[in-house]
Design a protein around this motif. Sequence first.
Motif, short mmCIF file in Angstrom:
data_model
loop_
_atom_site.label_atom_id
_atom_site.label_comp_id
_atom_site.label_asym_id
_atom_site.label_seq_id
_atom_site.Cartn_x
_atom_site.Cartn_y
_atom_site.Cartn_z
N ASP A 1 -14.70 -5.14 30.02
CA ASP A 1 -13.32 -5.62 29.99
C ASP A 1 -12.38 -4.63 30.67
O ASP A 1 -11.44 -5.02 31.36
CB ASP A 1 -12.88 -5.89 28.55
N LEU A 2 -12.64 -3.34 30.49
CA LEU A 2 -11.79 -2.32 31.14
C LEU A 2 -11.86 -2.41 32.66
O LEU A 2 -10.93 -2.00 33.35
CB LEU A 2 -12.19 -0.91 30.68
N ASN B 1 -3.36 0.77 32.44
CA ASN B 1 -3.71 2.10 31.99
C ASN B 1 -3.13 3.11 32.96
O ASN B 1 -3.50 3.14 34.13
CB ASN B 1 -5.24 2.24 31.91
N TYR C 1 -0.72 -6.11 28.88
CA TYR C 1 -0.72 -6.30 30.32
C TYR C 1 -1.94 -5.70 31.01
O TYR C 1 -2.02 -5.68 32.23
CB TYR C 1 0.57 -5.75 30.94
N ARG C 2 -2.85 -5.13 30.22
CA ARG C 2 -4.07 -4.52 30.74
C ARG C 2 -3.77 -3.45 31.79
O ARG C 2 -4.34 -3.43 32.87
CB ARG C 2 -5.01 -5.58 31.32
N ILE D 1 -12.21 -2.18 23.07
CA ILE D 1 -12.25 -2.85 24.37
C ILE D 1 -13.55 -2.44 25.06
O ILE D 1 -13.85 -1.25 25.19
CB ILE D 1 -11.05 -2.44 25.24
N ASN E 1 -11.50 -4.96 34.27
CA ASN E 1 -10.49 -5.95 34.66
C ASN E 1 -9.07 -5.45 34.48
O ASN E 1 -8.12 -6.20 34.67
CB ASN E 1 -10.69 -7.25 33.86
N TRP E 2 -8.91 -4.22 34.06
CA TRP E 2 -7.59 -3.62 33.88
C TRP E 2 -7.12 -2.99 35.19
O TRP E 2 -7.91 -2.72 36.09
CB TRP E 2 -7.65 -2.53 32.82
N THR F 1 -1.97 -2.73 26.29
CA THR F 1 -3.09 -3.67 26.13
C THR F 1 -2.67 -5.08 26.53
O THR F 1 -3.46 -5.82 27.11
CB THR F 1 -3.60 -3.65 24.67
#
Length: 152
Positions: free
Chosen positions: A73-74, A9, A6-7, A69, A76-77, A4
Amino acid sequence: MLSTKYRLNLCAIEKNFSTILTAIICFLFDEDKFRKKNREFGKETFARRLCARQNEAFSFDHISTKYNISEADLNNWVHFAAIREPIDRFVSGFVDKCLVERTWIQYKERCNGCMTNLTCFVDAEYDRMLRFSKEKARLNSFDDRHFFPQNW
């Protein structure tokens, strides 16, 4: 597996550098804990991974719910997976899981019960793949995770 902070996955795919990638993401998830426990990327294993069930999710919905989240927002990961050349992955998997580990695995549970017989294994796994693709059968065995196509 996710970090989380560093965003990031990671979609970990078996036999695709997944153990090392999982260890790296674990480190990025909780750097202090990783260091305090004197963990090393090359010594992590699936069965004894430091972050087991702590930074894992099985879908974007699961990530949103578990970590609060939003979907926006996801977006931007960074979402990534390591993909391996399929034949190389298959040969590596068969050698590792059906030949090298044969001294301690239970053949009734792994390698489709075929022991070291490559023809038997390929035929059985191919039949499973057809069932999965045609019947939408819910298959998720040890062998399936190591040998099914990477984009499934």
